[in-house]
Enzyme design. Structure first.
Site, PDB file in Angstrom:
ATOM      1  N   GLY A  46       0.838  -1.196   0.000  1.00 18.44           N
ATOM      2  CA  GLY A  46       0.000   0.000   0.000  1.00 18.44           C
ATOM      3  C   GLY A  46       0.867   1.238   0.000  1.00 18.44           C
ATOM      4  O   GLY A  46       2.036   1.195   0.405  1.00 18.44           O
ATOM      5  N   GLN A  51       3.023   9.993   1.170  1.00 13.27           N
ATOM      6  CA  GLN A  51       4.318   9.305   1.156  1.00 13.27           C
ATOM      7  C   GLN A  51       5.157   9.671  -0.071  1.00 13.27           C
ATOM      8  O   GLN A  51       6.361   9.425  -0.092  1.00 13.27           O
ATOM      9  CB  GLN A  51       4.122   7.782   1.212  1.00 13.27           C
ATOM     10  CG  GLN A  51       3.571   7.318   2.551  1.00 13.27           C
ATOM     11  CD  GLN A  51       3.433   5.819   2.589  1.00 13.27           C
ATOM     12  OE1 GLN A  51       2.457   5.267   2.113  1.00 13.27           O
ATOM     13  NE2 GLN A  51       4.433   5.136   3.127  1.00 13.27           N
ATOM     14  N   CYS A  89       6.190  -0.204   7.034  1.00 14.48           N
ATOM     15  CA  CYS A  89       5.778   0.957   6.250  1.00 14.48           C
ATOM     16  C   CYS A  89       6.948   1.366   5.360  1.00 14.48           C
ATOM     17  O   CYS A  89       8.090   1.404   5.827  1.00 14.48           O
ATOM     18  CB  CYS A  89       5.407   2.102   7.192  1.00 14.48           C
ATOM     19  SG  CYS A  89       4.918   3.613   6.347  1.00 14.48           S
ATOM     20  N   LEU A  90       6.646   1.709   4.115  1.00 17.18           N
ATOM     21  CA  LEU A  90       7.707   2.126   3.196  1.00 17.18           C
ATOM     22  C   LEU A  90       8.382   3.415   3.656  1.00 17.18           C
ATOM     23  O   LEU A  90       9.494   3.713   3.238  1.00 17.18           O
ATOM     24  CB  LEU A  90       7.145   2.292   1.773  1.00 17.18           C
ATOM     25  CG  LEU A  90       6.631   1.006   1.111  1.00 17.18           C
ATOM     26  CD1 LEU A  90       6.005   1.319  -0.240  1.00 17.18           C
ATOM     27  CD2 LEU A  90       7.741  -0.023   0.974  1.00 17.18           C
ATOM     28  N   HIS A 131      -4.035   1.174   7.863  1.00 16.39           N
ATOM     29  CA  HIS A 131      -2.688   1.769   7.847  1.00 16.39           C
ATOM     30  C   HIS A 131      -2.627   2.926   6.842  1.00 16.39           C
ATOM     31  O   HIS A 131      -2.150   4.014   7.166  1.00 16.39           O
ATOM     32  CB  HIS A 131      -1.678   0.669   7.492  1.00 16.39           C
ATOM     33  CG  HIS A 131      -0.262   1.142   7.350  1.00 16.39           C
ATOM     34  ND1 HIS A 131       0.753   0.726   8.175  1.00 16.39           N
ATOM     35  CD2 HIS A 131       0.320   1.997   6.470  1.00 16.39           C
ATOM     36  CE1 HIS A 131       1.883   1.317   7.817  1.00 16.39           C
ATOM     37  NE2 HIS A 131       1.648   2.088   6.775  1.00 16.39           N
ATOM     38  N   GLU A 132      -3.119   2.687   5.638  1.00 13.06           N
ATOM     39  CA  GLU A 132      -3.022   3.721   4.595  1.00 13.06           C
ATOM     40  C   GLU A 132      -3.925   4.915   4.922  1.00 13.06           C
ATOM     41  O   GLU A 132      -3.549   6.062   4.674  1.00 13.06           O
ATOM     42  CB  GLU A 132      -3.358   3.141   3.218  1.00 13.06           C
ATOM     43  CG  GLU A 132      -2.419   2.042   2.736  1.00 13.06           C
ATOM     44  CD  GLU A 132      -0.940   2.366   2.860  1.00 13.06           C
ATOM     45  OE1 GLU A 132      -0.555   3.544   2.733  1.00 13.06           O
ATOM     46  OE2 GLU A 132      -0.159   1.433   3.109  1.00 13.06           O
ATOM     47  N   HIS A 135      -2.362   7.391   7.208  1.00 16.19           N
ATOM     48  CA  HIS A 135      -1.407   8.312   6.577  1.00 16.19           C
ATOM     49  C   HIS A 135      -2.088   9.623   6.150  1.00 16.19           C
ATOM     50  O   HIS A 135      -1.457  10.681   6.152  1.00 16.19           O
ATOM     51  CB  HIS A 135      -0.801   7.679   5.321  1.00 16.19           C
ATOM     52  CG  HIS A 135       0.398   6.808   5.576  1.00 16.19           C
ATOM     53  ND1 HIS A 135       1.575   7.292   6.092  1.00 16.19           N
ATOM     54  CD2 HIS A 135       0.608   5.486   5.355  1.00 16.19           C
ATOM     55  CE1 HIS A 135       2.464   6.302   6.171  1.00 16.19           C
ATOM     56  NE2 HIS A 135       1.899   5.186   5.745  1.00 16.19           N
TER      57      HIS A 135
HETATM   58 ZN    ZN Z   1       2.789   3.396   5.680  1.00 14.95          ZN
END
Ligand code: ZN
Length: 157
Positions: A46, A51, A89-90, A131-132, A135
């Site tokens: 995701g 991000q 998480c990226l 999670h997304e 953000h």
């Molecule tokens: Zn993330």
């Protein structure tokens, strides 16, 4: 299409509230295509627009269940159950930690053509949606982690 630079923890942009998308434009379509490229390149499940430095309420998710979801202005309309599991998480590369999330969520959003869609997620998909969406409100999973973050070492071959 292009791979964009993924912002990492410490960058202010990850802590801002994102704006509602009012209409689809060529620029936003390009952003979404780039978000998929960026997510797949980084082998993530995701990615949220902040991000890649864009404060819009857009996320893309692909948990390898045969579907890829573009969620615009997403909202969770119902949730139930509970799951505790490892999350990463990226924007926090090389780290992971335990987070408790609902096990089932129903999410209302717009698709890329600005049509309303309902996405139901269980297990990993429910986790990814939560999670997304966090953000988009400047929340990172590390804010919710239980027992701290730990390093995930890549397996050597
Ligand atoms: Zn993330």
């Amino acid at each position: 299409m292009a791979i964009r630079n993924i912002r990492v923890d410490g960058d202010d942009v990850l802590r801002k509230e994102c704006k509602v998308v009012e209409q689809m434009t060529d620029r936003t379509r390009t952003l979404i295509a780039d978000m998929y490229d960026t997510m797949y390149d980084a082998m993530g499940v995701g990615l949220a627009a902040p991000q890649v430095g864009i404060l819009k309420r857009i996320v893309v998710i692909d948990v390898c269940d045969g579907n890829a979801y573009t969620l615009i202005n997403p909202e969770i309309v119902s949730m139930d159950g509970e799951q505790t599991g490892e999350e990463g998480c990226l924007s926090l590369p090389g780290l992971a930690g335990q987070v408790t999330r609902p096990n089932h969520v129903v999410c209302k959003a717009l698709d890329i053509d600005m049509n309303e869609i309902i996405v139901e997620g269980e297990g990993l998909l429910a986790r990814a949606i939560c999670h997304e969406l966090d953000h988009l409100d400047g929340v990172l999973y590390k804010d919710k982690v239980e027992g701290g973050l730990h390093r995930v070492d890549l397996e050597e071959e």
